[in-house]
Each structure stands twice: as structure tokens, then as C-alpha cells.
Motif scaffolding. Sequence first.
Motif, PDB file in Angstrom:
ATOM      1  N   UNK A   1       0.840  -1.181   0.000  1.00  0.00           N
ATOM      2  CA  UNK A   1       0.000   0.000   0.000  1.00  0.00           C
ATOM      3  C   UNK A   1       0.886   1.245   0.000  1.00  0.00           C
ATOM      4  N   UNK A   2       0.570   2.194  -0.842  1.00  0.00           N
ATOM      5  CA  UNK A   2       1.349   3.418  -0.984  1.00  0.00           C
ATOM      6  C   UNK A   2       1.116   4.337   0.210  1.00  0.00           C
ATOM      7  N   UNK A   3       2.203   4.837   0.788  1.00  0.00           N
ATOM      8  CA  UNK A   3       2.119   5.796   1.889  1.00  0.00           C
ATOM      9  C   UNK A   3       1.971   7.185   1.288  1.00  0.00           C
ATOM     10  N   UNK A  21       7.036  -3.538   2.234  1.00  0.00           N
ATOM     11  CA  UNK A  21       7.747  -3.660   0.963  1.00  0.00           C
ATOM     12  C   UNK A  21       6.889  -3.266  -0.246  1.00  0.00           C
ATOM     13  N   UNK A  22       7.590  -3.039  -1.339  1.00  0.00           N
ATOM     14  CA  UNK A  22       6.952  -2.667  -2.594  1.00  0.00           C
ATOM     15  C   UNK A  22       6.314  -3.873  -3.267  1.00  0.00           C
ATOM     16  N   UNK A  23       5.581  -3.586  -4.312  1.00  0.00           N
ATOM     17  CA  UNK A  23       5.095  -4.636  -5.209  1.00  0.00           C
ATOM     18  C   UNK A  23       6.315  -5.258  -5.895  1.00  0.00           C
ATOM     19  N   UNK A  74      10.257   1.994  -7.698  1.00  0.00           N
ATOM     20  CA  UNK A  74       9.940   1.530  -6.343  1.00  0.00           C
ATOM     21  C   UNK A  74       9.371   2.674  -5.502  1.00  0.00           C
ATOM     22  N   UNK A  75       9.996   3.846  -5.598  1.00  0.00           N
ATOM     23  CA  UNK A  75       9.524   4.989  -4.810  1.00  0.00           C
ATOM     24  C   UNK A  75       8.084   5.347  -5.107  1.00  0.00           C
ATOM     25  N   UNK A  76       7.705   5.345  -6.385  1.00  0.00           N
ATOM     26  CA  UNK A  76       6.321   5.676  -6.765  1.00  0.00           C
ATOM     27  C   UNK A  76       5.335   4.655  -6.207  1.00  0.00           C
ATOM     28  N   UNK A  77       5.777   3.427  -6.061  1.00  0.00           N
ATOM     29  CA  UNK A  77       4.920   2.386  -5.489  1.00  0.00           C
ATOM     30  C   UNK A  77       4.826   2.514  -3.965  1.00  0.00           C
ATOM     31  N   UNK A  78       5.898   2.972  -3.337  1.00  0.00           N
ATOM     32  CA  UNK A  78       5.972   3.000  -1.877  1.00  0.00           C
ATOM     33  C   UNK A  78       5.380   4.252  -1.247  1.00  0.00           C
ATOM     34  N   UNK A 107      12.309  -8.729  -7.356  1.00  0.00           N
ATOM     35  CA  UNK A 107      12.839  -7.717  -6.447  1.00  0.00           C
ATOM     36  C   UNK A 107      11.715  -7.010  -5.707  1.00  0.00           C
ATOM     37  N   UNK A 108      11.969  -6.700  -4.446  1.00  0.00           N
ATOM     38  CA  UNK A 108      11.100  -5.805  -3.675  1.00  0.00           C
ATOM     39  C   UNK A 108      11.996  -4.783  -2.984  1.00  0.00           C
ATOM     40  N   UNK A 109      11.396  -3.679  -2.588  1.00  0.00           N
ATOM     41  CA  UNK A 109      12.155  -2.624  -1.922  1.00  0.00           C
ATOM     42  C   UNK A 109      11.405  -2.110  -0.707  1.00  0.00           C
ATOM     43  N   UNK A 110      12.173  -1.599   0.224  1.00  0.00           N
ATOM     44  CA  UNK A 110      11.630  -0.786   1.307  1.00  0.00           C
ATOM     45  C   UNK A 110      12.320   0.568   1.221  1.00  0.00           C
ATOM     46  N   UNK A 111      11.672   1.571   1.778  1.00  0.00           N
ATOM     47  CA  UNK A 111      12.239   2.917   1.800  1.00  0.00           C
ATOM     48  C   UNK A 111      12.041   3.495   3.190  1.00  0.00           C
TER      49      UNK A 111
END
Length: 151
Positions: A1-3, A21-23, A74-78, A107-111
Motif C-alpha cells: 500500500x502506498x504511503x 515492501x513494494x510490489x 519503487x519509490x512511486x509504489x511505496x 525484487x522488492x524494496x523498502x524505503x
Amino acid sequence: MTRVFSSLDEVRAALGEDIGPSTPIVIDQERINAFADATGDHQWIHIDPARAAAGPFGTTIAHGFLTLSLLPLFGADLYEMRFGGARVNYGCNKVRFPSPVPVDSELTATAAIIDVAESPAGAMLTVKYVVTVTGAAKPCLVAESLVVVTP
């Protein structure tokens, strides 16, 4: 879910908080080849499956800079900034590629926004990303992205 952030004060209140995490994104050979063509980096470890099969990773691997170039995706998703003007990339700090990204990896990402500084140009956000290959013991990318949010 996008913050969603509606103000710089909301960003400040979330400093250090992990987002994600990201999609997941799958890194297939077509994406690797397209990146090689765009950058001129046609090293065999990236684009020659037959030769790479006998190489150190047993398969082709994504370019480290391909992984880095996915940070805006990734940023746009997060997270989403619903304030200010343009978002301008200013640079990166502490970019590291601790492990490879084998072809067809997910791949997944956290920010985490780790710093906010204000200047006449706008608010400078330092966002730490950790990108991971599903099932890998170590991340494939750890980097701090610097983004200016213009007034």
C-alpha cells in the motif's frame, strides 16, 4: 500500500519509519538487454546466457546500475508526496550492491526517509532504499537517494 504524505510536516513525523515492501518486480532478460542497449554496457555476464552459465553466478545477472535505476519505480509504489512542486533527483549517497540479481529474480524494496533539509531550492529528502531479491540472504542494493521537492 502506498504511503501518502500531504505535507512536509507529515514527512518529518515519519523520519526513519520503514515503508514497504513494494510490489515485486521481475528482472527478466529482456529488461537486462534493454538496459545494456541504453547504456552500452554489453558485458557478457549480463547479456550472454550461454557464457554466463559457465560464469561465477551460473546465469546472467542484472547490471547494478539497472537495479539503481529502478528506485523511482519503487519509490512511486511505496510513497506519494501530495505537496510541493516538482521532484528533482539530486544524487545518491552510499550506493552499494551487496549481492547479484540473477535473471528472472523478483525484487522488492523498502524505503525510509532518513533526513529532511530545507533550502531555497526546496526540501531535500534523503531516502534510504533497501532492495532485495526474494529468498536472498543479503540485499542486492542499499542506497540513499537525494530528492528535492520544489516549492
